[in-house]
Design a protein around this motif. Structure first.
Motif, PDB file in Angstrom:
ATOM      1  N   THR A  92       0.838  -1.189   0.000  1.00 24.52           N
ATOM      2  CA  THR A  92       0.000   0.000   0.000  1.00 24.52           C
ATOM      3  C   THR A  92       0.880   1.248   0.000  1.00 24.52           C
ATOM      4  O   THR A  92       2.095   1.157  -0.092  1.00 24.52           O
ATOM      5  N   TYR A  93       0.207   2.401   0.076  1.00 19.74           N
ATOM      6  CA  TYR A  93       0.958   3.659   0.020  1.00 19.74           C
ATOM      7  C   TYR A  93       0.280   4.698   0.907  1.00 19.74           C
ATOM      8  O   TYR A  93      -0.935   4.662   1.120  1.00 19.74           O
ATOM      9  N   LYS A 106      -6.418   2.268  -2.004  1.00 19.50           N
ATOM     10  CA  LYS A 106      -5.487   1.802  -0.961  1.00 19.50           C
ATOM     11  C   LYS A 106      -6.127   1.897   0.428  1.00 19.50           C
ATOM     12  O   LYS A 106      -5.833   1.080   1.300  1.00 19.50           O
ATOM     13  N   GLU A 126      -6.319  -1.281   2.824  1.00 15.21           N
ATOM     14  CA  GLU A 126      -5.825  -1.330   4.207  1.00 15.21           C
ATOM     15  C   GLU A 126      -6.933  -1.758   5.168  1.00 15.21           C
ATOM     16  O   GLU A 126      -6.695  -2.501   6.120  1.00 15.21           O
ATOM     17  N   SER A 186       3.483  -0.403   3.700  1.00 19.91           N
ATOM     18  CA  SER A 186       3.275   0.889   3.063  1.00 19.91           C
ATOM     19  C   SER A 186       4.651   1.385   2.621  1.00 19.91           C
ATOM     20  O   SER A 186       5.458   1.835   3.436  1.00 19.91           O
ATOM     21  N   VAL A 196      -0.240  -2.335   9.155  1.00 18.22           N
ATOM     22  CA  VAL A 196       0.371  -1.653   8.006  1.00 18.22           C
ATOM     23  C   VAL A 196       1.744  -1.183   8.486  1.00 18.22           C
ATOM     24  O   VAL A 196       1.843  -0.365   9.408  1.00 18.22           O
ATOM     25  N   TYR A 222       5.321   0.620   7.707  1.00 17.99           N
ATOM     26  CA  TYR A 222       5.895   1.601   6.763  1.00 17.99           C
ATOM     27  C   TYR A 222       7.348   1.282   6.450  1.00 17.99           C
ATOM     28  O   TYR A 222       8.153   1.086   7.366  1.00 17.99           O
TER      29      TYR A 222
END
Ligand code: NAP
Length: 255
Positions: free
Chosen positions: A144-145, A162, A166, A187, A243, A245
């Motif tokens: 994801t972003y 996205k 999530e 992410s 999630v 990063y």
């Protein structure tokens, strides 16, 4: 972190720059047997050539995630050839190019539907297909972003997709956790891949990250590969619905 004896499915390898490929390579180096998919004949040769560099035999299968019959056929073939699955890496995403350059308010119903179908619903369909094959527990991983949470230039409907992805990670984690199937997302910071090239002004975004991320550099695909290996391995056995990063810390900055 070993994946010796583990069997995994990886979707979303378009070429050697693909984030899914970075994870596939690390998983293979850690000992996993892989099935890799391609979407349409155009990419079949790419995927076969890349798989040939892994040093172990991989299963190469077609899968357009918008086609239920192809998703069903994929899991039938995996059951027949691999018997079971331990992990799935989901790296498929798409939005029509005009939706990634025009103002968000112009997003058509068709572009919205397509982006959400390919980039978010596909994880649910794959989880459903993988569930009966994950007889010894398992791990689902998607990409994801930050555009899911904040407004980034031209990310537009992909940000909406996205956000749905999530949220799907959290609902799937709750559904599948009792079978010891974990569901997580990475992410990633911006990396120049084929999909990224479709976002207008992508190079400018890379520059902003280099300037402002705590680590003062852009994310490398190999960093996503290493974190991917961690999340699908036993080392992450207590992590689900998360999630994580991998963006040089950019997401913590206010300005
Ligand atoms: P990529 O190499 O272009 O990979 C995207 C993949 O999605 C391609 O293999 C593409 O195949 C596949 N795909 C698109 N439509 C599909 C469909 N209907 N069925 C099956 N596969 C389909 O780009 P990437 O950057 O590595 O993207 C991988 C994931 O990382 C995506 O979810 C992306 O949003 C996410 N991500 C990327 C970045 C970044 O900056 N690069 C940052 C954060 C998250 P085709 O080429 O045939 O369309």
């Amino acid at each position: 972190m070993t994946l010796s004896g583990k069997k995994g499915l990886v979707l979303g390898v378009a070429n050697k720059r693909s984030l899914a490929w970075a994870i596939a390579k690390r998983a293979s180096e850690a000992g996993a047997d892989l099935a890799l998919t391609f979407q349409g004949e155009r990419l079949e040769e790419n995927v076969r050539d890349l798989a040939g560099t892994l040093g172990r035999e991989s299963l190469i299968l077609p899968c357009d995630v918008t086609a239920d019959d192809q998703v069903d056929a994929l899991f039938a073939k995996i059951r027949e050839s691999m018997g079971r699955l331990d992990f799935v890496v989901h790296g498929a995403a798409y939005a029509p190019p005009e939706a990634l350059s025009e103002p968000f308010v112009q997003t058509s119903r068709g572009a919205f539907r397509m982006a959400l179908d390919i980039s978010a619903y596909s994880l649910v369909a794959l989880a459903r297909g993988a569930q009966p094959l994950m007889t010894e527990g398992g791990s689902l991983l998607t990409l994801t972003y930050l555009g899911a949470e904040r407004v980034l230039p031209n990310y537009n409907v992909m940000g909406v997709a996205k956000a749905a992805l999530e949220c799907s990670v959290r609902y799937l984690a709750a559904d599948l956790g009792p079978q010891n199937i974990r569901v997580n997302a990475i992410s990633a910071g911006p990396v120049k891949t084929l999909a990224a090239a479709g976002i207008s002004g992508f190079s400018a975004i890379l520059g902003v990250y280099r300037e402002r991320a705590p680590l003062r550099r852009n994310t490398e695909a190999s960093e996503v590969g290493d974190t991917g290996l961690f999340l699908i391995s036993e080392a992450a056995r207590g992590i689900t619905g998360e999630v994580l990063y991998v963006d040089g810390g950019y997401h913590v900055m206010g300005m």
